[in-house]
Design a protein around this motif. Structure first.
Motif, PDB file in Angstrom:
ATOM      1  N   MET A   1       0.836  -1.180   0.000  1.00 28.16           N
ATOM      2  CA  MET A   1       0.000   0.000   0.000  1.00 28.16           C
ATOM      3  C   MET A   1       0.889   1.254   0.000  1.00 28.16           C
ATOM      4  N   LEU A   2       1.933   1.256   0.826  1.00 30.35           N
ATOM      5  CA  LEU A   2       2.814   2.422   0.897  1.00 30.35           C
ATOM      6  C   LEU A   2       3.541   2.653  -0.427  1.00 30.35           C
ATOM      7  N   ALA A   3       3.917   1.585  -1.107  1.00 28.33           N
ATOM      8  CA  ALA A   3       4.590   1.730  -2.401  1.00 28.33           C
ATOM      9  C   ALA A   3       3.640   2.331  -3.426  1.00 28.33           C
ATOM     10  N   GLY A   4       2.402   1.874  -3.447  1.00 23.96           N
ATOM     11  CA  GLY A   4       1.422   2.414  -4.379  1.00 23.96           C
ATOM     12  C   GLY A   4       1.148   3.886  -4.124  1.00 23.96           C
ATOM     13  N   LEU A   5       1.035   4.246  -2.858  1.00 20.05           N
ATOM     14  CA  LEU A   5       0.815   5.652  -2.524  1.00 20.05           C
ATOM     15  C   LEU A   5       2.014   6.512  -2.917  1.00 20.05           C
ATOM     16  N   ALA A   6       3.205   5.957  -2.806  1.00 19.51           N
ATOM     17  CA  ALA A   6       4.400   6.712  -3.193  1.00 19.51           C
ATOM     18  C   ALA A   6       4.402   7.008  -4.689  1.00 19.51           C
ATOM     19  N   LEU A   7       3.803   6.128  -5.485  1.00 25.32           N
ATOM     20  CA  LEU A   7       3.732   6.365  -6.925  1.00 25.32           C
ATOM     21  C   LEU A   7       2.857   7.557  -7.284  1.00 25.32           C
ATOM     22  N   LEU A   8       2.034   7.976  -6.352  1.00 25.11           N
ATOM     23  CA  LEU A   8       1.149   9.109  -6.607  1.00 25.11           C
ATOM     24  C   LEU A   8       1.824  10.462  -6.372  1.00 25.11           C
ATOM     25  N   GLU A   9       3.103  10.453  -6.036  1.00 23.07           N
ATOM     26  CA  GLU A   9       3.822  11.710  -5.781  1.00 23.07           C
ATOM     27  C   GLU A   9       3.834  12.635  -6.989  1.00 23.07           C
ATOM     28  N   ARG A  21      -0.262   8.017   3.514  1.00 25.11           N
ATOM     29  CA  ARG A  21       0.992   7.351   3.918  1.00 25.11           C
ATOM     30  C   ARG A  21       1.310   7.648   5.375  1.00 25.11           C
ATOM     31  N   ALA A  22       1.094   8.879   5.796  1.00 20.86           N
ATOM     32  CA  ALA A  22       1.371   9.247   7.191  1.00 20.86           C
ATOM     33  C   ALA A  22       0.459   8.481   8.147  1.00 20.86           C
ATOM     34  N   LYS A  23      -0.799   8.324   7.769  1.00 16.05           N
ATOM     35  CA  LYS A  23      -1.747   7.587   8.618  1.00 16.05           C
ATOM     36  C   LYS A  23      -1.359   6.118   8.722  1.00 16.05           C
ATOM     37  N   ILE A  24      -0.954   5.522   7.624  1.00 15.16           N
ATOM     38  CA  ILE A  24      -0.533   4.115   7.646  1.00 15.16           C
ATOM     39  C   ILE A  24       0.716   3.959   8.499  1.00 15.16           C
ATOM     40  N   ALA A  25       1.674   4.855   8.311  1.00 10.37           N
ATOM     41  CA  ALA A  25       2.912   4.784   9.098  1.00 10.37           C
ATOM     42  C   ALA A  25       2.636   4.940  10.592  1.00 10.37           C
ATOM     43  N   ALA A  26       1.654   5.761  10.935  1.00 13.78           N
ATOM     44  CA  ALA A  26       1.348   6.010  12.348  1.00 13.78           C
ATOM     45  C   ALA A  26       0.780   4.778  13.048  1.00 13.78           C
ATOM     46  N   ILE A  27       0.083   3.922  12.305  1.00 14.77           N
ATOM     47  CA  ILE A  27      -0.528   2.744  12.945  1.00 14.77           C
ATOM     48  C   ILE A  27       0.225   1.445  12.654  1.00 14.77           C
ATOM     49  N   MET A  28       1.337   1.548  11.930  1.00 13.22           N
ATOM     50  CA  MET A  28       2.092   0.355  11.556  1.00 13.22           C
ATOM     51  C   MET A  28       2.700  -0.318  12.791  1.00 13.22           C
ATOM     52  N   ASN A  29       2.586  -1.631  12.822  1.00 14.40           N
ATOM     53  CA  ASN A  29       3.197  -2.427  13.884  1.00 14.40           C
ATOM     54  C   ASN A  29       4.708  -2.196  13.851  1.00 14.40           C
ATOM     55  N   ARG A  33       7.902  -2.202  10.704  1.00 10.65           N
ATOM     56  CA  ARG A  33       8.422  -0.928  10.198  1.00 10.65           C
ATOM     57  C   ARG A  33       9.751  -1.076   9.447  1.00 10.65           C
ATOM     58  N   GLU A  34      10.737  -1.722  10.031  1.00  9.03           N
ATOM     59  CA  GLU A  34      12.057  -1.828   9.391  1.00  9.03           C
ATOM     60  C   GLU A  34      12.016  -2.650   8.104  1.00  9.03           C
ATOM     61  N   PRO A  35      11.383  -3.844   8.079  1.00 11.21           N
ATOM     62  CA  PRO A  35      11.327  -4.588   6.813  1.00 11.21           C
ATOM     63  C   PRO A  35      10.586  -3.827   5.705  1.00 11.21           C
ATOM     64  N   VAL A  36       9.529  -3.124   6.069  1.00  9.31           N
ATOM     65  CA  VAL A  36       8.783  -2.366   5.064  1.00  9.31           C
ATOM     66  C   VAL A  36       9.660  -1.243   4.511  1.00  9.31           C
ATOM     67  N   GLN A  37      10.361  -0.530   5.379  1.00 16.50           N
ATOM     68  CA  GLN A  37      11.239   0.548   4.918  1.00 16.50           C
ATOM     69  C   GLN A  37      12.358   0.006   4.032  1.00 16.50           C
ATOM     70  N   GLU A  38      12.842  -1.188   4.343  1.00 14.27           N
ATOM     71  CA  GLU A  38      13.897  -1.802   3.525  1.00 14.27           C
ATOM     72  C   GLU A  38      13.379  -2.098   2.116  1.00 14.27           C
ATOM     73  N   VAL A  39      12.172  -2.654   2.020  1.00 11.55           N
ATOM     74  CA  VAL A  39      11.585  -2.942   0.715  1.00 11.55           C
ATOM     75  C   VAL A  39      11.323  -1.643  -0.043  1.00 11.55           C
ATOM     76  N   LEU A  40      10.748  -0.651   0.633  1.00 10.23           N
ATOM     77  CA  LEU A  40      10.478   0.626  -0.023  1.00 10.23           C
ATOM     78  C   LEU A  40      11.764   1.281  -0.529  1.00 10.23           C
ATOM     79  N   GLY A  41      12.849   1.120   0.216  1.00 16.61           N
ATOM     80  CA  GLY A  41      14.131   1.690  -0.197  1.00 16.61           C
ATOM     81  C   GLY A  41      14.716   1.020  -1.425  1.00 16.61           C
TER      82      GLY A  41
END
Length: 157
Positions: A1-9, A21-29, A33-41
């Motif tokens: 979901m975060l990757a798809g939202l990033a494509l809307l930049e 994206r901010a709302k999803i990040a705020a409630i993320m377990n 967090r770290e594995p998701v950020q690694e994939v997004l990077g």
């Protein structure tokens, strides 16, 4: 979901995408967090078109579409090389219907009262936009579908 939202930049929905994206990040377990950020990077996007500095705010345009308002726009003609030709501008009242991505350009789609038909307006050629208080009459949705059927398109929602 975060990757798809990033494509809307680079889209007219960039503000809404950032908020989501901010709302999803705020409630993320925290464990995720770290594995998701690694994939997004590891994801990179080469934009097909260079960033433009359109005269019309995409946020305001998105608000007009969401509110289903009539807009009055000044629309630059097109020069032979495809660039905007400001000497052949027209003022049009348009009943907003949505957005269309065509190649490397975003277009406002709507019922053009000047041409009495559905038209697409390149956002880069809209030099002035005024949101009117008028809510247009409902148009038959098959008009837009029929117009879009002439082109290979896909709906995002």
């Amino acid at each position: 979901m975060l990757a798809g939202l990033a494509l809307l930049e680079s889209s007219p929905y960039q503000g809404a995408a950032r908020r989501a994206r901010a709302k999803i990040a705020a409630i993320m377990n925290e464990d995720h967090r770290e594995p998701v950020q690694e994939v997004l990077g590891s994801i990179h996007v080469n934009e097909a078109a260079a960033e433009t500095h359109d005269a019309v705010s995409l946020g305001i345009l998105s608000d007009a579409i969401a509110a289903k308002r009539v807009v009055r726009l000044t629309y630059a003609g097109e020069a032979e090389d495809g660039s905007p030709d400001h000497t052949t501008s027209t003022v049009r009242d348009v009943e907003t219907m949505g957005l269309l991505r065509a190649g490397d350009a975003w277009l406002l789609t709507g019922w053009c009262r000047l041409r009495h038909a559905i038209r697409g307006f390149r956002i880069s050629r809209i030099t002035h936009l005024e949101i009117l208080d008028e809510v247009p009459p409902d148009r038959d949705p098959t008009l837009l579908r029929a117009d879009l059927a002439r082109w290979p398109t896909r709906q995002l929602a």
